[in-house]
Each structure stands twice: as structure tokens, then as C-alpha cells.
Design a protein around this motif. Structure first.
Motif: not given
Ligand code: MG
Ligand code: C2E
Ligand code: MG
Ligand code: MG
Length: 290
Positions: A59, A118, A150, A180, A201
Motif C-alpha cells: 500500500e 488511497n 482504496e 478501506d 480491508k
Molecule cells: Mg488504505
């Protein structure tokens, strides 16, 4: 006279402003120059397979190296960048930089890792978000399949019908999507089914709840995993910090693990070294084509 009064007023204002407000002002100014002056950098946190322990991806996490305040984490500057709209340009830089890193790993002969990036609400509100991302990724000669975006559960559920369309458009371009911080917002199960994303997640709040006697977190995590698997989604646990959390998650068949126990967010060079080491140990498994 007026000028002097103005300065005095400013000094008074400055002295009476609380430290937090001063910091925000500092950060706003820093953000203006940060892109041009190269003050942003990315960290890459490894993601591991829950069953084989292989390195499967990373990530990308943004950092701002402020000339005076030092290295700042996103919680300190992203809210400011969201309010000012600067996050849109910064977010484009993040994807471009991630692509360059992917190309760099390819050039080094390292396995093609899928990297998560993200997205925040202001970015998602841009009507040209997906086209812009496609343009950036193609210009960098990277496959869209290598990027997984995400979106937090709270943002995804805020306008769920719109999110369904957006996810479809991302997937049509070849990008994958992860939800997320799952479990902290209010999810409509009907929409979760319609999202058909690659990954959920689990928020680290629930991961941490697996320690000790918290039966509630255990029940919630195993329910999320069962639900995700029945909808053909993978589950990633965030914030794995202890061996007991890890073994509990493995027992519950959690697909991927991420957390300080397994690896902190690393500089690009440190991640390259980890990737090289894992590859020579036969312990890195590219996810890009799965
Ligand atoms: Mg994230
Ligand atoms: P997130 O996407 O949920 O990222 C996970 C955060 O948890 C990261 O914080 C990571 O460093 C931290 N973390 C990872 N493992 C552990 C652990 O074992 N224990 C604990 N306590 N924390 C762990 P970070 O890097 O400070 O990022 C915070 C948030 O900022 C991210 O949360 C994400 O929402 C946002 N963010 C980060 N990079 C970007 C970006 O490039 N663009 C946008 N729009 N948002 C970003
Ligand atoms: Mg998260
Ligand atoms: Mg989180």
C-alpha cells in the motif's frame, strides 16, 4: 501609523491563536510549495498472503517532509489538503509516483507487485477522476491491473448508487477497488453485494480487538470474512501488531495481512530490498495477473 497598527494586530492575533491553528496555517503554506519542491514522498507497506506468508503487494502511503515541522503523516495534512482542494493534484502525483516505482521494480527484474493507492472524498467527487487516472497510468506505461484504489467504507456508502457506477467504471478500465476501514461505517449489505470489489480491508480497530477476551471483535471479524468470501471478495486485515492477532486471523482464513508485526511502511529503496530478498527466497508472489 496604520501599518504599525496592522502589524501589532497581527502579532496579537498570532500570539492568541492556539497552536493547532498555527500548525494548520503552516501546513497550508507548506502544501502550496510541496509539489514543486519535492517535499512529498511515498512509503510502501508490505501486504502478505494469509496462507503462504508470501509478499503479495504494497500500500502506498503519503508523507510530507515539512522544512520546519519535519516528516508529517497524512492525518496531519490530508484534511487541510481536502478543504483547499489541493488533494486533487497531490493525488495525481501519488499515482504517477506509484507507477514510476512499479516501473523501477520491473526494470530491476523484481516481481510485479500490485500497489494500493488511497482516494479521498474530494478526489472521488471529480467527474474526470477515472479518465485522469487512466491517462497517468498509461503515460507511465503501467497496466491499470497493477493499481488497486482504496475507498473508505464511509465514503463508499455516502452515495452508494454513485459508488456502484464509479466502481464499474474503474473496473472497466482494469483497476481493482478495495473498501478501506471496513466495519467502522454503516454498510448497507445490499450495496456491498452490488459493489463487487476485489477486497474488503478490516479496520485495525477490529484486528486489535482480537487480543484478549473481546468476543465481540472475534465475532465481527469472522462474520466479515464469511460475508466477503460468500461474495467472492478477499479480506485484508489492517494493523496486525501481535502474533496472536496473526494466528487468529490465519485461523479465520483471512486472505491478506498488513501491519507493523509484518512490516512498517518502508521507503521505496527499503521496499525494493525486501522484494529482492523475498524473491530470491522464492517468497514473493505477484498478484497483478490473478
Ligand atoms: Mg488504505
Ligand atoms: P489507511 O489507508 O487506513 O492506511 C493505514 C494506516 O495505518 C497508515 O497510516 C499505516 O501507516 C497505519 N498502519 C499500518 N500498520 C499499522 C499497525 O500495525 N498499527 C497501527 N497502529 N497503524 C498501522 P498513515 O500512513 O499515517 O495513513 C493514514 C491515512 O491517511 C490512511 O489510512 C489513508 O486513509 C490516508 N492516506 C495515506 N496516503 C494517502 C494518499 O496518498 N492519498 C490519500 N487521499 N489518502 C492517503
Ligand atoms: Mg485503512
Ligand atoms: Mg484505517
Amino acid at each position: 501609523e496604520a501599518k504599525r497598527a496592522g502589524r501589532a494586530t497581527w502579532r496579537f492575533f498570532e500570539a492568541s491563536m492556539n497552536e493547532a491553528a498555527m500548525r494548520t496555517l503552516h501546513i497550508q503554506n507548506a502544501l502550496r510549495a510541496a509539489l514543486d519542491q519535492g517535499h512529498f514522498s511515498l512509503r510502501f507497506q508490505p501486504k502478505y498472503c494469509g496462507t503462504t506468508n508470501e509478499l503479495v503487494g504494497a500500500e502506498a502511503l503519503l508523507r510530507l517532509n515539512h522544512p520546519e515541522l519535519g516528516m508529517l503523516t497524512p492525518t496531519e495534512f490530508i484534511p487541510t489538503a481536502e478543504r483547499s482542494g489541493q488533494i486533487v493534484q497531490i493525488g495525481q502525483w501519488v499515482v504517477r509516483q506509484t507507477c514510476r516505482q512499479i516501473r523501477h521494480w520491473q526494470a530491476m527484474g523484481l516481481p510485479a507487485m500490485r500497489v494500493a493507492v488511497n482516494l479521498s472524498p474530494r478526489q472521488i467527487a471529480q467527474p474526470d477522476l477515472i479518465d485522469t487516472m487512466i491517462d497517468i497510468v498509461r503515460a507511465e506505461r503501467v497496466d491499470c491491473e497493477q493499481i488497486i484504489f482504496e475507498i473508505t467504507e464511509a465514503v463508499a456508502m455516502h452515495d452508494a448508487p454513485k459508488t456502484v457506477e464509479m466502481i464499474q467504471a474503474f473496473q472497466h478500465a482494469g483497476f481493482e477497488i478495495a473498501i478501506d476501514d471496513f466495519g467502522t461505517g454503516y454498510s448497507s449489505l445490499a450495496y456491498l453485494e452490488r459493489f463487487r470489489v476485489k477486497q474488503l480491508k478490516i479496520d485495525r480497530f477490529f484486528t486489535h480487538g482480537l487480543d484478549g477476551e473481546d468476543r465481540g471483535s472475534r465475532a465481527i471479524v469472522s462474520a466479515i470474512i464469511a460475508l466477503a468470501h460468500s461474495l467472492n471478495m478477499e479480506v485484508v486485515a489492517e494493523g496486525v501488531e501481535t502474533a496472536s492477532q496473526l494466528s487468529e486471523l490465519q485461523f479465520m482464513a483471512c486472505d491478506q495481512m498488513q501491519g507493523y508485526l509484518l512490516g512498517k511502511p518502508l521507503t521505496a529503496d527499503a521496499f525494493s530490498a525486501l522484494l529482492a530478498e523475498r524473491m530470491s527466497a522464492g517468497d514473493a508472489c505477484p498478484q497483478a495477473s490473478s
